[in-house]
Design a protein around this motif. Structure first.
Motif, PDB file in Angstrom:
ATOM      1  N   HIS A 119      -1.523   4.497   4.913  1.00  5.93           N
ATOM      2  CA  HIS A 119      -2.705   3.153   5.091  1.00  5.93           C
ATOM      3  C   HIS A 119      -2.323   2.432   6.636  1.00  5.93           C
ATOM      4  CE1 HIS A 119      -4.689  -0.402   4.517  1.00  5.93           C
ATOM      5  NE2 HIS A 119      -5.307   0.267   2.924  1.00  5.93           N
ATOM      6  N   TRP A 120      -3.322   1.838   7.395  1.00  4.73           N
ATOM      7  CA  TRP A 120      -3.202   1.646   9.128  1.00  4.73           C
ATOM      8  C   TRP A 120      -2.540   0.287   8.318  1.00  4.73           C
ATOM      9  CZ3 TRP A 120      -4.425  -2.937  10.197  1.00  4.73           C
ATOM     10  CH2 TRP A 120      -5.126  -3.402   9.279  1.00  4.73           C
ATOM     11  N   GLN A 126       1.061  -1.176  -0.114  1.00  9.50           N
ATOM     12  CA  GLN A 126      -0.058   0.285   0.100  1.00  9.50           C
ATOM     13  C   GLN A 126       0.774   0.797   0.257  1.00  9.50           C
ATOM     14  OE1 GLN A 126      -3.042  -0.209  -0.110  1.00  9.50           O
ATOM     15  NE2 GLN A 126      -3.292  -2.647   0.143  1.00  9.50           N
ATOM     16  N   PRO A 156      -7.678   3.253   3.807  1.00  7.06           N
ATOM     17  CA  PRO A 156      -6.640   3.506   4.570  1.00  7.06           C
ATOM     18  C   PRO A 156      -6.957   3.513   5.832  1.00  7.06           C
ATOM     19  CG  PRO A 156      -6.661   4.872   2.132  1.00  7.06           C
ATOM     20  CD  PRO A 156      -8.021   3.334   2.165  1.00  7.06           C
ATOM     21  N   ASN A 157      -8.197   4.707   6.096  1.00  3.29           N
ATOM     22  CA  ASN A 157      -8.710   4.616   7.889  1.00  3.29           C
ATOM     23  C   ASN A 157      -9.864   3.511   8.162  1.00  3.29           C
ATOM     24  OD1 ASN A 157      -6.536   7.082   7.570  1.00  3.29           O
ATOM     25  ND2 ASN A 157      -8.436   7.760   5.956  1.00  3.29           N
TER      26      ASN A 157
END
Length: 394
Positions: free
Chosen positions: A28-29, A24, A344-345
């Motif tokens: 991105h988390w 990613q 991403p969140n």
């Protein structure tokens, strides 16, 4: 039934998300300051990409029958796995009856045993195996779940893995698994911050929502035990993959040491029936979590599941999208599934293996109707507009 013989096996490499879900972009988390076995090295602490978690990329395997029907699958392994598929494994697939999956698996495994057994080679075998199941389903015009025993439930229910279990609850998931962000190198202060994070999330989701912790192989036995005891007050449902996957003895001790009511889970990075036999016979965990794209494919996962069933253990596969959905639909000892939050969140539900799969189903309100899996094979198509690269030919 008589099927056209397999005439070709092809292996491609792709970059960017999809089956290699760690591949990613920044922000991105999944790559944001998560505890890992490399956390003890300052240069590799903040980002998993920094030590090469996304170095390999996605492997795409195609198997083609003489009538032009193509089955495919995606997993991780990238160019090294593509070499293994094209230069070694393909000889056991070409010219075979697509229905003879058992003998093809056996030959791939034992022919590569001297340099394989786990890791990259098993990823490659898994990709070929899943592509074979997809091909057979397309030839028979049946979904994979119908070919492995049929569905035992009308819908799948999911827990969500991501940075925001509180949002997962609002989206209808049955639970949320959050990453551990503080590693042993950060000492007791880091452990307290980890426990505080769990407590804060528990206050957001309430007492009845499942809350789990993914430790991604980052801990030792002492730290994992102390963390489990410290987090118990926040009703942590399970502590996942706390130790190195080879430390069966550590898992055995951890399972005995965690507070009553807390589960120990692992197996995401384990492979084949022999590896899982160690986990099961040594009483290392309460739930095993094989990844169908990494453990040996569907052919091997069915054996692993039967072994777990005989030991009274649940099988909750790691991620893997449609490749695990068809399996979970058919097993009584797989009562729910994992969904990786690839936004991403972690704030919305998006396809797990995007952009590689077309038609990939996603849960709605934490559920997925089995009817959405009622297409031939695994029921998805490969996005051929992507930059598919075939580095080797047999």
């Amino acid at each position: 039934m008589t099927f056209p013989k397999i005439i070709d096996v092809r292996a491609y490499v792709l970059r960017g998300g999809g089956a290699d879900y760690h591949d990613q972009s920044s922000g991105h988390w999944i790559d944001d300051n998560i505890a890992t076995p490399m956390s003890k090295y300052p240069n590799y602490r903040e980002s998993r990409r920094s030590f090469g978690i996304n170095a390999l990329g996605t492997l795409v395997v195609e198997v083609e029958a003489a009538n032009g029907t193509i089955g495919f699958a995606v997993t991780t392994g990238g160019e090294p796995a593509a070499y293994i598929v094209e230069k070694h494994l393909s000889r056991f697939i070409k010219g075979q009856n697509p229905a003879d999956i058992e003998i093809m698996w056996d030959q791939m495994y034992f022919a590569s045993q001297y340099y394989g057994r786990k890791g990259l080679v098993i990823n490659a075998i898994s990709g070929v195996d899943l592509a074979l199941w997809d091909l057979l389903g397309r030839l028979r015009q049946e979904p994979v779940h119908a070919m492995i025993g049929g569905a035992v439930r009308d819908e799948l229910s999911f827990y969500a893995t991501g940075s925001r279990p509180d949002l997962a609850k609002e989206m209808g998931f049955i639970g949320g698994k959050m990453p551990l962000r503080y590693a042993p190198i950060e000492g007791n202060a880091g452990m307290q911050k980890a426990v505080d994070d769990i407590g804060e999330m528990r206050s957001r989701v309430g007492d009845d929502f499942w809350l789990m912790l993914d430790c991604w192989m980052a801990l030792d036995l002492d730290y994992a035990t102390r963390l489990a005891i410290a987090a118990h007050e926040h009703k942590l449902k399970w502590i996942e993959e706390a130790l190195s996957p080879d430390d069966y003895w550590g898992y055995q001790a951890l399972k005995k040491a965690v507070p009553s009511g807390m589960l120990v889970t692992t197996g995401e990075h384990e492979a084949t029936r022999w590896g899982f036999r160690m986990l099961l016979e040594m009483e290392c965990c309460d739930i095993i979590q094989p990844d169908v794209g990494w453990c040996g494919g569907l052919t091997e996962l069915l054996k692993i599941s039967s072994l777990a069933d005989a030991h009274g253990k649940l099988v909750i596969p790691h991620g893997s999208s449609v490749y695990s959905y068809h399996f979970v639909a058919t097993r009584h000892n797989s009562p729910f599934a994992e969904f990786l939050m690839m936004a991403p969140n972690s704030d919305k539900v998006v396809p797990m293996f995007s952009p590689q799969l077309i038609g990939e189903p996603v849960p709605k309100n934490g559920r997925l109707s089995i009817s959405e899996l009622d297409k031939p094979g695994f029921g998805v198509e490969l996005d051929r507009t992507l930059n598919l690269h075939r580095p080797y030919k047999d």
